[in-house]
Design a protein around this motif. Structure first.
Motif, PDB file in Angstrom:
ATOM      1  N   VAL A  79     -25.768 -36.145 -59.352  1.00  0.00           N
ATOM      2  CA  VAL A  79     -25.405 -35.859 -60.381  1.00  0.00           C
ATOM      3  C   VAL A  79     -24.959 -36.710 -61.076  1.00  0.00           C
ATOM      4  N   HIS A  80     -24.659 -38.307 -61.367  1.00  0.00           N
ATOM      5  CA  HIS A  80     -23.783 -38.802 -62.344  1.00  0.00           C
ATOM      6  C   HIS A  80     -23.908 -38.157 -63.738  1.00  0.00           C
ATOM      7  N   GLY A  81     -22.948 -38.353 -64.472  1.00  0.00           N
ATOM      8  CA  GLY A  81     -22.793 -38.082 -65.635  1.00  0.00           C
ATOM      9  C   GLY A  81     -23.663 -38.676 -66.696  1.00  0.00           C
ATOM     10  N   ARG A  82     -23.113 -38.844 -67.466  1.00  0.00           N
ATOM     11  CA  ARG A  82     -24.309 -39.313 -69.254  1.00  0.00           C
ATOM     12  C   ARG A  82     -22.702 -39.485 -70.199  1.00  0.00           C
ATOM     13  N   VAL A  83     -22.152 -40.218 -71.127  1.00  0.00           N
ATOM     14  CA  VAL A  83     -21.157 -40.491 -71.899  1.00  0.00           C
ATOM     15  C   VAL A  83     -22.045 -41.014 -73.703  1.00  0.00           C
ATOM     16  N   LEU A  84     -21.948 -39.985 -74.629  1.00  0.00           N
ATOM     17  CA  LEU A  84     -22.687 -40.544 -75.360  1.00  0.00           C
ATOM     18  C   LEU A  84     -21.744 -40.773 -76.571  1.00  0.00           C
ATOM     19  N   GLU A  85     -21.280 -39.645 -76.841  1.00  0.00           N
ATOM     20  CA  GLU A  85     -19.602 -39.382 -77.443  1.00  0.00           C
ATOM     21  C   GLU A  85     -18.913 -39.142 -77.178  1.00  0.00           C
ATOM     22  N   PRO A  86     -17.371 -39.193 -77.894  1.00  0.00           N
ATOM     23  CA  PRO A  86     -16.107 -38.714 -77.598  1.00  0.00           C
ATOM     24  C   PRO A  86     -16.562 -37.536 -77.223  1.00  0.00           C
ATOM     25  N   GLY A  87     -17.273 -36.595 -77.654  1.00  0.00           N
ATOM     26  CA  GLY A  87     -17.033 -34.937 -76.666  1.00  0.00           C
ATOM     27  C   GLY A  87     -17.114 -35.209 -75.593  1.00  0.00           C
ATOM     28  N   HIS A  88     -18.174 -36.209 -75.206  1.00  0.00           N
ATOM     29  CA  HIS A  88     -18.486 -36.289 -73.781  1.00  0.00           C
ATOM     30  C   HIS A  88     -17.457 -36.053 -72.575  1.00  0.00           C
TER      31      HIS A  88
END
Ligand SMILES: [Zn+2]
Length: 360
Positions: free
Chosen positions: A121-130
């Motif tokens: 699994v790769h992650g995904r970052v949409l916003e600072p919380g991630h």
């Protein structure tokens, strides 16, 4: 006594391509060359290639986009992958705004457990919380994450400040960002222009995401990564100008991995000229006019492009047309902004590379 001997197959070895025998014992390669001895199973591979299992770094399965789900589940996808020579595949943990990256990763691993091959699994970052969860994600065995520089209209894009913050966090956490490099302002402005001019035909679609749309974002990401001193993996590179940016960035010291996809090596935008079926080829970046293909093949041969991922994102023919409106005769009205993006490719990736890149 070996478990398996594959005899007389062509293998690519450090000293070139030649026919060899390969012996396997306890799940490991025990001998390569002219193998004497016996085995529980012997395969005659005369006239065939012996290849290691393929790794698919980029696909989208059990994934909702525009409210439409991709056609395969992870089991059927893994069967297609295995027929295409793939023994390990990656998908993305689709972390949402306001949600946790770690929870999305854990949920994705559960979904992928039905796969018949190895998975990751790769992650995904949409916003600072991630971004704040990245160190924990790396410790949990998920050191790579996707960021989108486009798709503001559906909430996927990270703005420049978040992109740079993600890269700086990647440096600290020893993580690897995977970047979808298309300039959102360029794509948005040219799409709006097409809408104003009343031309949302399939053949207009690639003009709204031209080579500069990709090259500008590619260069911006590469420069941010140099500043942040983090490595970078650029997905689905499709134009010569981005390949040039890659060479420049590497010369400047960036640890850069570049991916392209079979559709950019082989298909061209004239598929969009078919009013009946052109929408089936809508993907992002769009198919190009063919002038970029020699540069992509050359970059693959000289190592500027490191790998070929499929970006498999397969929808049914019905799903590709699901959001189109119809005229009074019931014929779909072309509007590329209403077509879910993505094309299949995991099963055909390796055969296409062999036929188009080696045999022809
Ligand atoms: Zn993708």
């Amino acid at each position: 006594m070996y478990d398996l001997i594959v005899r007389h197959g062509l293998a690519a070895l450090p000293d070139g391509v030649r026919p060899v025998d390969i012996a396997v014992l306890d799940g490991r390669i025990a001998d390569v060359g002219t193998v004497t001895g016996t085995a529980g199973r012997v395969i005659d591979a005369s006239g065939l290639w012996i290849l290691p299992g393929g790794v698919e770094p980029h696909m989208h399965v059990e994934n909702d986009f525009l409210g439409l789900s991709t056609v395969n589940d992870f089991f059927t996808q893994s069967v297609a992958a295995a027929f295409g020579g793939v023994t390990t595949f990656f998908d993305f943990a689709n972390a949402e705004r306001g949600g946790s990256l770690i929870e999305a990763m854990d949920g994705r691993k559960e979904q992928m457990a039905k796969s018949a091959i190895d998975y990751a699994v790769h992650g995904r970052v949409l916003e600072p919380g991630h971004i704040t969860e990245l160190p924990e994600a790396v410790l949990a065995g998920c050191p790579s994450f996707k960021v989108y520089m486009a798709y503001a209209e559906v909430g996927l894009m990270v703005d420049d400040a978040t992109l740079l913050a993600a890269f700086r966090a990647a440096h600290a956490a020893r993580a690897l960002p995977l970047v979808h490099a298309e300039s959102d302002p360029i794509a948005a402005a040219l799409t709006e222009e097409a809408r104003r001019e009343g031309d949302l035909s399939w053949s207009r679609y690639p003009d709204t995401r031209p080579p500069l749309c990709e090259a500008e974002a590619f260069a911006r990401a590469a420069r941010f990564a140099r500043l942040a001193d983090c490595p970078l993996y650029m997905v689905h590179t499709s134009v010569a100008e981005a390949v040039e940016e890659a060479r420049r960035a590497r010369q400047a010291g960036l640890r850069l991995y570049v991916e392209t996809c079979p559709q950019y090596l082989i298909l061209t935008r004239d598929l969009y000229d078919d009013p009946e079926r052109g929408h089936l080829a809508i993907c992002a970046p769009p198919l190009r006019d063919g002038r970029d293909q020699p540069a992509l093949w050359q970059a693959l041969a000289d190592g500027t492009i490191d790998c070929v991922g499929s970006d498999d994102c397969a929808y049914t023919i019905a799903a590709k047309a699901a959001h189109l409106e119809c005229d009074p005769d019931g014929k779909p009205i072309p509007d590329f902004t209403r077509v879910v993006q993505g094309v299949p490719g995991i099963e055909t990736r390796l055969p296409l590379l062999l036929s188009e890149g080696v045999a022809s």
